[in-house]
Design a protein around this motif. Sequence first.
Motif, PDB file in Angstrom:
ATOM      1  N   LYS A 134       0.464  -1.475   0.455  1.00  0.00           N
ATOM      2  CA  LYS A 134       0.108  -0.121  -0.589  1.00  0.00           C
ATOM      3  C   LYS A 134       1.006   1.614  -0.711  1.00  0.00           C
ATOM      4  CE  LYS A 134      -4.204  -1.718   1.568  1.00  0.00           C
ATOM      5  NZ  LYS A 134      -4.963  -2.684   2.412  1.00  0.00           N
TER       6      LYS A 134
ATOM      7  N   GLN B  19     -11.880   6.619 -13.939  1.00  0.00           N
ATOM      8  CA  GLN B  19     -10.470   7.828 -13.460  1.00  0.00           C
ATOM      9  C   GLN B  19     -10.147   8.632 -13.237  1.00  0.00           C
ATOM     10  OE1 GLN B  19      -7.213   4.577 -14.037  1.00  0.00           O
ATOM     11  NE2 GLN B  19      -8.102   3.232 -11.959  1.00  0.00           N
TER      12      GLN B  19
ATOM     13  N   GLU C 106      -5.270   6.671  -1.492  1.00  0.00           N
ATOM     14  CA  GLU C 106      -6.750   5.213  -2.053  1.00  0.00           C
ATOM     15  C   GLU C 106      -6.401   5.396  -4.027  1.00  0.00           C
ATOM     16  OE1 GLU C 106      -6.779   7.377   1.574  1.00  0.00           O
ATOM     17  OE2 GLU C 106      -6.677   7.998  -0.232  1.00  0.00           O
TER      18      GLU C 106
ATOM     19  N   GLU D 293      -5.300   1.778  -5.233  1.00  0.00           N
ATOM     20  CA  GLU D 293      -5.968   1.420  -6.535  1.00  0.00           C
ATOM     21  C   GLU D 293      -5.385   1.296  -7.767  1.00  0.00           C
ATOM     22  OE1 GLU D 293      -9.356   3.654  -9.055  1.00  0.00           O
ATOM     23  OE2 GLU D 293      -9.773   3.913  -6.996  1.00  0.00           O
TER      24      GLU D 293
ATOM     25  N   GLN E 224      -3.812  -2.264  -7.292  1.00  0.00           N
ATOM     26  CA  GLN E 224      -4.276  -2.734  -6.656  1.00  0.00           C
ATOM     27  C   GLN E 224      -4.761  -3.761  -8.170  1.00  0.00           C
ATOM     28  OE1 GLN E 224      -4.543  -5.301  -4.068  1.00  0.00           O
ATOM     29  NE2 GLN E 224      -3.545  -3.161  -3.333  1.00  0.00           N
ATOM     30  N   GLN E 225      -5.527  -2.785  -9.060  1.00  0.00           N
ATOM     31  CA  GLN E 225      -5.362  -3.254 -10.320  1.00  0.00           C
ATOM     32  C   GLN E 225      -4.245  -4.474 -11.284  1.00  0.00           C
ATOM     33  OE1 GLN E 225      -6.969   0.485 -12.536  1.00  0.00           O
ATOM     34  NE2 GLN E 225      -8.816   0.401 -11.919  1.00  0.00           N
TER      35      GLN E 225
END
Length: 221
Positions: free
Chosen positions: A80, A142, A208, A212, A215-216
């Motif tokens: 993260k 996005q 955040e 994202e 994570q994608q």
Amino acid sequence: MTPITENELLDRAQSIAGLTFGELAAELRLSVPPDLKRDKGWVGMLIETALGAAAGSKAEQDFAHLGIELKTIPINAQGKPLETTFVSLAPLIQNSGIIWEHSHVRHKLSKVLWIPIEGERHIPLHERRIGAPILWQPSAEQERRLKQDWEELMDYIVLGQIDRINARLGEVLQLRPKGANSKALTKGIGKNGQIIDTLPLGFYLRKEFTGEILQQFLAQR
């Protein structure tokens, strides 16, 4: 040497993935500072040097001929992001008529090569590792969110409401003072349309949002 093609740039980025800062610095004959307190930009400089980024004007992308911006992103053991990501300075004067499509923020974020790096402070700087590169372009959704925040934040600037801007505004993009200290003033627009002295403001991506993106990428591997 600056990479000529996107594939050449990606190959270079892949070739440094897994190396520690110390190993890469040794390859480039650079010394590693004891920490980043006085050398905040050292990691970025290390990666730029390794990848052959053309250090030009800040308004330009790092690899302008490829239309690619380079961003290092410090992450924790869970993958993260540990901090927000600076995008560009906000235009505080002479900004009437600027639209999202022609903005520096959109230009900088049109295609980004993200280089995740270990950022936890308990890891000595020379032992921190470089992660696998991620070449990213914003999806339509996005971009919609980025545009919405940019337009809302720019309204505050254009309407002379700089004093009402705070870091809580914006879902994915925020405006924060960007300056080494409070003496680094610039010109802005005051409540009555007059030119005032104010702190430079920078656009930053929230953790955040960059989380994202990471994570994608992991989901697609």
